[in-house]
Design a protein around this motif. Sequence first.
Motif, PDB file in Angstrom:
ATOM      1  N   UNK A 194       1.142  11.128 -10.290  1.00  0.00           N
ATOM      2  CA  UNK A 194       1.122  12.110  -9.202  1.00  0.00           C
ATOM      3  C   UNK A 194       2.122  11.785  -8.096  1.00  0.00           C
ATOM      4  N   UNK A 195       2.901  10.720  -8.273  1.00  0.00           N
ATOM      5  CA  UNK A 195       3.926  10.359  -7.302  1.00  0.00           C
ATOM      6  C   UNK A 195       3.473   9.392  -6.242  1.00  0.00           C
ATOM      7  N   UNK A 196       2.202   9.018  -6.241  1.00  0.00           N
ATOM      8  CA  UNK A 196       1.697   8.131  -5.193  1.00  0.00           C
ATOM      9  C   UNK A 196       2.059   6.664  -5.443  1.00  0.00           C
ATOM     10  N   UNK A 197       2.248   6.282  -6.711  1.00  0.00           N
ATOM     11  CA  UNK A 197       2.568   4.889  -7.049  1.00  0.00           C
ATOM     12  C   UNK A 197       4.083   4.750  -7.174  1.00  0.00           C
ATOM     13  N   UNK A 198       4.708   4.183  -6.192  1.00  0.00           N
ATOM     14  CA  UNK A 198       6.167   4.050  -6.172  1.00  0.00           C
ATOM     15  C   UNK A 198       6.650   2.763  -6.831  1.00  0.00           C
ATOM     16  N   UNK A 199       5.720   1.857  -7.147  1.00  0.00           N
ATOM     17  CA  UNK A 199       6.133   0.543  -7.626  1.00  0.00           C
ATOM     18  C   UNK A 199       6.768   0.597  -9.007  1.00  0.00           C
ATOM     19  N   UNK A 200       6.338   1.529  -9.847  1.00  0.00           N
ATOM     20  CA  UNK A 200       6.868   1.594 -11.215  1.00  0.00           C
ATOM     21  C   UNK A 200       8.100   2.478 -11.332  1.00  0.00           C
ATOM     22  N   UNK A 201       8.361   3.273 -10.313  1.00  0.00           N
ATOM     23  CA  UNK A 201       9.484   4.199 -10.385  1.00  0.00           C
ATOM     24  C   UNK A 201       9.263   5.332 -11.358  1.00  0.00           C
ATOM     25  N   UNK A 202       7.991   5.605 -11.704  1.00  0.00           N
ATOM     26  CA  UNK A 202       7.684   6.676 -12.653  1.00  0.00           C
ATOM     27  C   UNK A 202       7.964   8.027 -12.018  1.00  0.00           C
ATOM     28  N   UNK A 203       8.388   9.012 -12.802  1.00  0.00           N
ATOM     29  CA  UNK A 203       8.612  10.351 -12.255  1.00  0.00           C
ATOM     30  C   UNK A 203       7.292  11.008 -11.871  1.00  0.00           C
ATOM     31  N   UNK A 204       7.390  11.985 -10.997  1.00  0.00           N
ATOM     32  CA  UNK A 204       6.202  12.731 -10.571  1.00  0.00           C
ATOM     33  C   UNK A 204       6.016  13.938 -11.472  1.00  0.00           C
TER      34      UNK A 204
END
Length: 471
Positions: free
Chosen positions: A39-49
């Motif tokens: 959902x974009x809340x976890x920025x540590x992994x750099x995963x797309x939203x």
Amino acid sequence: MLATAMPLLLSACMVGPNFERPAAPATKHYDAQAENALDGSNKSTGAPRVDLGKKAQGDWWSSLGSAKLDEVMRKAIVGNLDLEAADATIAQANEAVASVAGGLSPQVGFGAQGGRQRAGNGAGASNFYAVGPQVSFDFDLFGGTKRKIEERTALAELEQHRFDAAYLTVTGDVASQAILLASAREQIKAVQVLIADDQKNLDLVRKAHEYGTATQVDIALATTQLAQDETLLPPLAQQRDVARHALSILVGKSPGDWTAPDFDLGDFTLPENLPVSLPSELARERPDILEAEAQLHAASAEIGVATADLYPHLTLSASLTQAGPGIGTLWGFAAGLTGPLFDGGTRQANRRASEDGYKASLAGYRQTVIKSLGQVADVLQAIRHDSEEYAAQERALNAAEASLRLNQQGYRVGEIGVLQVLDAERGYQRALIGQIHASTARHLDTVQLSIALGGNANGAFEQRVAFREKP
């Protein structure tokens, strides 16, 4: 006139079920756990939203931002031979519809005959001839022909959706092979540096052995390491060449006639936001689901065809004949009513079989929908986990880079030997290879998500025509 008009009114009757489109899936999620993690809340992994409920626009591969890929895609859409075959199959299916639809029109023919005959009273033989048009018309009282047209139309739609599915497969394969080609090239570069470091290490160990500071065991270990790392190159070269050949085949060329451009991972960008349509929208957009729906429609119409066979057929026919010699003009008008009385249960069995076929098609449709939802869920989880792996590989690469930098500084001030520096360089290159693997997986995940969502493939046939018309 009334007697003639009544059958015309009855011809509007169509027995059998009227097809109703299956309801879209009621669920609003593919995998709630994966959706929440993306959902974009976890920025540590750099995963797309993931933007759930938002539909992608335009060509799905445009989000990768590669001009090279755009060009190869265009070549594949225009030249791919699987799409060429699907194109011809669509035309064949449309002609089948037109062929059956002709049964609703009067059938006009022409007959002629001539010969020589002899009367039974012993008179002499004489020549005769008859020539003229013949007309017949089946009123299709119970809609058997109309149901057959409905069935063939549904099958033509099925072929259209098969084309869309083939288009989606081709474009997905092009993007995947381009990424694999880029990945192989990046890994080859890293392995070549790794092998160069191994060779330096071996040369230093041999020199140290000459001065008595290294043993034969040290030389054997360095030689073994070099040989082991050299084994990494041939499989990567094979992966690179296979990807190039696959791209040639996808654009409809032999590998000897066309060579794909040299893709690099830097040619592709990963979108920060990934639009993901809702399950209810997926059921109305994904080609294989629409194909299963068209198959279900055809099975429903087949029930109507089998049901109409249980009832009579009314046919009118007329003829106008010029006969001679000496006979003149003859005309005829007739109505024929035919219907089954006893056939050993054949027609009833055909109808029950068509109903069973519909049930099988319905189960196949539902299974296709469920599998499609599962594929999207799998890809969402893959995006999540591969992003976590990429973040871990990035940390490992940063740690290896820091170690290499510290070893280089220590070597310059004389605190450590050159072998430690070379070992740190090898550690860095191995971490770089791991990072390339993780980056490749993320790029492939983006492709697979677009494919699993249908890739805006509806209307692909028209897009292929437009590409062909472009200069």
